[in-house]
Design a protein around this motif. Structure first.
Motif, PDB file in Angstrom:
ATOM      1  N   VAL A  97       0.880  -1.240  -0.062  1.00  0.00           N
ATOM      2  CA  VAL A  97      -0.014  -0.078  -0.179  1.00  0.00           C
ATOM      3  C   VAL A  97       0.853   1.427  -0.003  1.00  0.00           C
ATOM      4  N   LEU A  98       0.720   2.234  -1.020  1.00  0.00           N
ATOM      5  CA  LEU A  98       1.521   3.397  -1.189  1.00  0.00           C
ATOM      6  C   LEU A  98       0.648   4.556  -1.179  1.00  0.00           C
ATOM      7  N   ARG A  99       0.861   5.774  -0.505  1.00  0.00           N
ATOM      8  CA  ARG A  99       0.196   6.824  -0.528  1.00  0.00           C
ATOM      9  C   ARG A  99       0.847   7.859  -1.485  1.00  0.00           C
ATOM     10  N   GLY A 113      -3.110  13.003  -1.100  1.00  0.00           N
ATOM     11  CA  GLY A 113      -2.196  11.770  -0.932  1.00  0.00           C
ATOM     12  C   GLY A 113      -3.102  10.418  -0.576  1.00  0.00           C
ATOM     13  N   THR A 114      -3.369   9.870  -1.469  1.00  0.00           N
ATOM     14  CA  THR A 114      -4.360   8.549  -1.443  1.00  0.00           C
ATOM     15  C   THR A 114      -3.560   7.350  -1.293  1.00  0.00           C
ATOM     16  N   GLU A 115      -4.025   6.602  -0.574  1.00  0.00           N
ATOM     17  CA  GLU A 115      -3.486   5.108  -0.524  1.00  0.00           C
ATOM     18  C   GLU A 115      -4.093   4.184  -1.335  1.00  0.00           C
ATOM     19  N   ARG A 116      -3.009   3.559  -2.111  1.00  0.00           N
ATOM     20  CA  ARG A 116      -3.442   2.630  -3.049  1.00  0.00           C
ATOM     21  C   ARG A 116      -2.553   1.339  -3.224  1.00  0.00           C
ATOM     22  N   TYR A 117      -2.926   0.087  -3.465  1.00  0.00           N
ATOM     23  CA  TYR A 117      -2.084  -0.906  -3.582  1.00  0.00           C
ATOM     24  C   TYR A 117      -1.385  -0.623  -4.915  1.00  0.00           C
ATOM     25  N   ASP A 118      -0.020  -1.153  -4.907  1.00  0.00           N
ATOM     26  CA  ASP A 118       0.841  -1.107  -6.146  1.00  0.00           C
ATOM     27  C   ASP A 118       0.613  -2.166  -7.060  1.00  0.00           C
ATOM     28  N   ARG A 142      -2.650   2.386  -9.676  1.00  0.00           N
ATOM     29  CA  ARG A 142      -3.449   3.245  -8.973  1.00  0.00           C
ATOM     30  C   ARG A 142      -4.669   3.843 -10.094  1.00  0.00           C
ATOM     31  N   TYR A 156     -11.961   9.314  -5.374  1.00  0.00           N
ATOM     32  CA  TYR A 156     -10.622   9.111  -4.501  1.00  0.00           C
ATOM     33  C   TYR A 156     -10.795   9.619  -3.126  1.00  0.00           C
ATOM     34  N   HIS A 159     -11.654   7.777   0.073  1.00  0.00           N
ATOM     35  CA  HIS A 159     -10.502   6.905   0.600  1.00  0.00           C
ATOM     36  C   HIS A 159      -9.603   7.757   1.487  1.00  0.00           C
TER      37      HIS A 159
END
Length: 185
Positions: A97-99, A113-118, A142, A156, A159
C-alpha cells in the motif's frame, strides 16, 4: 474502433461531470449492447480524456452511467498503457500500500495523498465483447483502482481520512467549480 486507429481521433469532447452531479455517486449499469453506440462512447471517452488532459476516464464522468472506462497511463517504469475496459471488475488489488498524489477530472485542480495498492488486476470486456484482463503496477495500478471506483460510484476522496479528508473538504468548498449542491465528500 478500428485496429491501428488513434484512440479518440473520431470522438467528440464531452462536458465533464463534476463533484455534486449525482451520476458520480451511483453505481453504473452493466453494458449489454456491444454495438456502434458503445464504440462511439469509447471514442468520446478517449477524446475527452485527452482534451482534459487526464490518464483515465470513466463513462459516468461524462454523464453516462455505464460500466466503461478508458486509460492512457504510464506505470512506474514509464511503460505506456492504452486501452479500455467494459464491465470492469477489480479482481485483485494487492502488494504494497502506497500513498501517492491522486487527482480526478471530476474534481479539477485538487489532489491528495491517497493510499492504493501497487498492483491491480481488472477483468472485463473489450468494445467488441471479447474478454480482457489488464494487469497494472505502480501508477498504472493506481489508475485502474481509481477508474474501478468510478464505476462503483466512488471517488478518490472517499479513501481519505483525518486531516487529508478535512483539507480536501475545505479545498472543494473553495474551488471555482463548486456548486451549492456539491461539496460533500
Amino acid at each position: 474502433m478500428r485496429h491501428g486507429s488513434i484512440p479518440g481521433a473520431r470522438g467528440r469532447v464531452r462536458p465533464l461531470s463534476l463533484l455534486g452531479d449525482p451520476v458520480l455517486r451511483e453505481p453504473c449499469r452493466d453494458v449489454t449492447d456491444f454495438g456502434p453506440e458503445l464504440a462511439d462512447l469509447v471514442e468520446d471517452l478517449f477524446a475527452t480524456m485527452y482534451a482534459a488532459p487526464g490518464v483515465g476516464l470513466a463513462a459516468n464522468q461524462i454523464g453516462v452511467p455505464l460500466r466503461v472506462f478508458v486509460y492512457d497511463c504510464p506505470d512506474d517504469e514509464d511503460v505506456r498503457h492504452v486501452g479500455h475496459v467494459v464491465n470492469p471488475r477489480l479482481v485483485a488489488a494487492d502488494g504494497v500500500v502506497l500513498r501517492g498524489p491522486e487527482g480526478c477530472l471530476s474534481l479539477p485542480g485538487l489532489e491528495a495523498g491517497t493510499e492504493r495498492y501497487d498492483h491491480a488486476v481488472v477483468e472485463g470486456r473489450t468494445v467488441t465483447g471479447e474478454p480482457v484482463t489488464v494487469h497494472g503496477t505502480g501508477f498504472f495500478a493506481r489508475c485502474l483502482q481509481h477508474e474501478c471506483d468510478h464505476v462503483e460510484g466512488r471517488l478518490y476522496v472517499d479513501h481519505l481520512t483525518g486531516w487529508r479528508r478535512r483539507r480536501s473538504a475545505r479545498q472543494i468548498t473553495r474551488a471555482p467549480w463548486h456548486r451549492a449542491s456539491a461539496g460533500q465528500l
